[in-house]
Scaffold this motif. Structure first.
Motif, PDB file in Angstrom:
ATOM      1  N   PRO A  79       0.821  -1.206   0.000  1.00 21.04           N
ATOM      2  CA  PRO A  79       0.000   0.000   0.000  1.00 21.04           C
ATOM      3  C   PRO A  79       0.857   1.258   0.000  1.00 21.04           C
ATOM      4  O   PRO A  79       1.886   1.321   0.675  1.00 21.04           O
ATOM      5  N   GLN A  80       0.461   2.224  -0.789  1.00 26.71           N
ATOM      6  CA  GLN A  80       1.033   3.571  -0.780  1.00 26.71           C
ATOM      7  C   GLN A  80       2.554   3.602  -0.813  1.00 26.71           C
ATOM      8  O   GLN A  80       3.179   4.346  -0.077  1.00 26.71           O
ATOM      9  N   LEU A  81       3.135   2.828  -1.666  1.00 22.49           N
ATOM     10  CA  LEU A  81       4.585   2.861  -1.803  1.00 22.49           C
ATOM     11  C   LEU A  81       4.941   3.878  -2.876  1.00 22.49           C
ATOM     12  O   LEU A  81       4.324   3.895  -3.942  1.00 22.49           O
ATOM     13  N   ASP A  82       5.901   4.734  -2.610  1.00 24.88           N
ATOM     14  CA  ASP A  82       6.339   5.755  -3.561  1.00 24.88           C
ATOM     15  C   ASP A  82       7.365   5.120  -4.500  1.00 24.88           C
ATOM     16  O   ASP A  82       8.553   5.111  -4.231  1.00 24.88           O
ATOM     17  N   TRP A  83       6.862   4.567  -5.609  1.00 24.15           N
ATOM     18  CA  TRP A  83       7.714   3.848  -6.549  1.00 24.15           C
ATOM     19  C   TRP A  83       8.734   4.767  -7.206  1.00 24.15           C
ATOM     20  O   TRP A  83       9.853   4.348  -7.480  1.00 24.15           O
ATOM     21  N   ALA A  84       8.363   6.027  -7.434  1.00 21.71           N
ATOM     22  CA  ALA A  84       9.303   6.967  -8.052  1.00 21.71           C
ATOM     23  C   ALA A  84      10.490   7.223  -7.122  1.00 21.71           C
ATOM     24  O   ALA A  84      11.641   7.222  -7.559  1.00 21.71           O
ATOM     25  N   ALA A  85      10.214   7.419  -5.832  1.00 21.13           N
ATOM     26  CA  ALA A  85      11.295   7.640  -4.864  1.00 21.13           C
ATOM     27  C   ALA A  85      12.173   6.397  -4.746  1.00 21.13           C
ATOM     28  O   ALA A  85      13.409   6.505  -4.673  1.00 21.13           O
ATOM     29  N   LEU A  86      11.548   5.234  -4.727  1.00 21.59           N
ATOM     30  CA  LEU A  86      12.313   3.991  -4.665  1.00 21.59           C
ATOM     31  C   LEU A  86      13.182   3.850  -5.913  1.00 21.59           C
ATOM     32  O   LEU A  86      14.359   3.481  -5.821  1.00 21.59           O
ATOM     33  N   GLY A  87      12.630   4.172  -7.069  1.00 22.16           N
ATOM     34  CA  GLY A  87      13.397   4.111  -8.308  1.00 22.16           C
ATOM     35  C   GLY A  87      14.615   5.016  -8.271  1.00 22.16           C
ATOM     36  O   GLY A  87      15.700   4.645  -8.732  1.00 22.16           O
ATOM     37  N   GLU A  88      14.461   6.205  -7.706  1.00 22.03           N
ATOM     38  CA  GLU A  88      15.589   7.139  -7.583  1.00 22.03           C
ATOM     39  C   GLU A  88      16.671   6.575  -6.670  1.00 22.03           C
ATOM     40  O   GLU A  88      17.870   6.714  -6.944  1.00 22.03           O
ATOM     41  N   LYS A  89      16.274   5.927  -5.590  1.00 25.50           N
ATOM     42  CA  LYS A  89      17.255   5.320  -4.687  1.00 25.50           C
ATOM     43  C   LYS A  89      17.991   4.174  -5.369  1.00 25.50           C
ATOM     44  O   LYS A  89      19.199   4.017  -5.200  1.00 25.50           O
ATOM     45  N   ILE A  90      17.263   3.389  -6.137  1.00 26.77           N
ATOM     46  CA  ILE A  90      17.898   2.291  -6.876  1.00 26.77           C
ATOM     47  C   ILE A  90      18.874   2.858  -7.902  1.00 26.77           C
ATOM     48  O   ILE A  90      19.990   2.346  -8.057  1.00 26.77           O
ATOM     49  N   GLU A  91      18.484   3.938  -8.579  1.00 25.87           N
ATOM     50  CA  GLU A  91      19.382   4.568  -9.553  1.00 25.87           C
ATOM     51  C   GLU A  91      20.668   5.045  -8.889  1.00 25.87           C
ATOM     52  O   GLU A  91      21.748   4.933  -9.476  1.00 25.87           O
ATOM     53  N   LYS A  92      20.576   5.564  -7.663  1.00 25.01           N
ATOM     54  CA  LYS A  92      21.783   5.994  -6.940  1.00 25.01           C
ATOM     55  C   LYS A  92      22.689   4.810  -6.638  1.00 25.01           C
ATOM     56  O   LYS A  92      23.910   4.897  -6.762  1.00 25.01           O
TER      57      LYS A  92
ATOM     58  N   LEU B 186      11.245  -5.973  -5.029  1.00 21.23           N
ATOM     59  CA  LEU B 186      12.430  -5.119  -5.102  1.00 21.23           C
ATOM     60  C   LEU B 186      13.371  -5.591  -6.201  1.00 21.23           C
ATOM     61  O   LEU B 186      13.851  -4.796  -7.007  1.00 21.23           O
ATOM     62  N   TRP B 187      13.648  -6.884  -6.254  1.00 18.81           N
ATOM     63  CA  TRP B 187      14.573  -7.397  -7.270  1.00 18.81           C
ATOM     64  C   TRP B 187      14.023  -7.189  -8.671  1.00 18.81           C
ATOM     65  O   TRP B 187      14.751  -6.778  -9.575  1.00 18.81           O
ATOM     66  N   ALA B 188      12.750  -7.455  -8.866  1.00 21.36           N
ATOM     67  CA  ALA B 188      12.144  -7.282 -10.190  1.00 21.36           C
ATOM     68  C   ALA B 188      12.147  -5.804 -10.585  1.00 21.36           C
ATOM     69  O   ALA B 188      12.487  -5.458 -11.724  1.00 21.36           O
ATOM     70  N   PHE B 189      11.800  -4.939  -9.649  1.00 22.45           N
ATOM     71  CA  PHE B 189      11.767  -3.503  -9.925  1.00 22.45           C
ATOM     72  C   PHE B 189      13.170  -2.972 -10.197  1.00 22.45           C
ATOM     73  O   PHE B 189      13.369  -2.151 -11.100  1.00 22.45           O
ATOM     74  N   ALA B 190      14.154  -3.440  -9.439  1.00 21.95           N
ATOM     75  CA  ALA B 190      15.542  -3.011  -9.659  1.00 21.95           C
ATOM     76  C   ALA B 190      16.007  -3.368 -11.065  1.00 21.95           C
ATOM     77  O   ALA B 190      16.730  -2.591 -11.701  1.00 21.95           O
ATOM     78  N   GLY B 191      15.593  -4.509 -11.568  1.00 24.62           N
ATOM     79  CA  GLY B 191      15.925  -4.886 -12.939  1.00 24.62           C
ATOM     80  C   GLY B 191      15.309  -3.932 -13.947  1.00 24.62           C
ATOM     81  O   GLY B 191      15.969  -3.523 -14.909  1.00 24.62           O
TER      82      GLY B 191
END
Length: 127
Positions: free
Chosen positions: A11-24, A96-101
């Motif tokens: 619920p209510q996970l900020d996927w854009a923020a998570l994506g930015e952290k993964i990019e870092k 997390l692993w799938a999204f990181a890919g």
């Protein structure tokens, strides 16, 4: 199958923020190819006949899957992403692993890969 992913989505996970952290993490560790490989190997156990396996479960965290020769070196990718599992306690490791890919592919200049959350983590005895 579609409903399985949507009903289990955090619920209510900020996927854009998570994506930015993964990019870092990718940028700091030059980890793009490694994250694609992690997502690929996690998904590679899917059986179209049994309709099971695949990314759901994230069972590569446990032996014997973690020790399989084909997964050599992926412990580094799992360790790089581990902090995010603590920061996002409602996020499954499998998602997390799938999204990181997906993030890795786009961060390296590839297309944006559609992502659908909702994978559950398995236990050691699921391996």
């Amino acid at each position: 199958m579609r409903a399985r992913y949507q009903e289990n989505a955090p619920p209510q996970l900020d996927w854009a923020a998570l994506g930015e952290k993964i990019e870092k993490v990718i940028e700091l560790n030059d980890a793009g190819p490694l994250f694609v490989r992690l997502a690929w190997h996690a998904a590679g156990t899917y059986s179209k006949y049994n309709k099971d396996g695949g990314s759901t479960g994230a069972t590569m965290r446990f032996a014997p899957e973690s020790e399989h020769g084909a997964n050599a070196g992926l412990d580094k990718a799992r360790q790089m992403l581990a902090q995010l599992t603590w920061e996002y306690p409602n996020l499954s490791t499998a998602d997390l692993w799938a999204f990181a890919g997906c993030v890795a592919i786009s961060s390296m200049g590839g297309p944006k890969v559609a992502f659908r959350p909702g994978r559950k983590d398995g236990q050691a005895d699921d391996c």
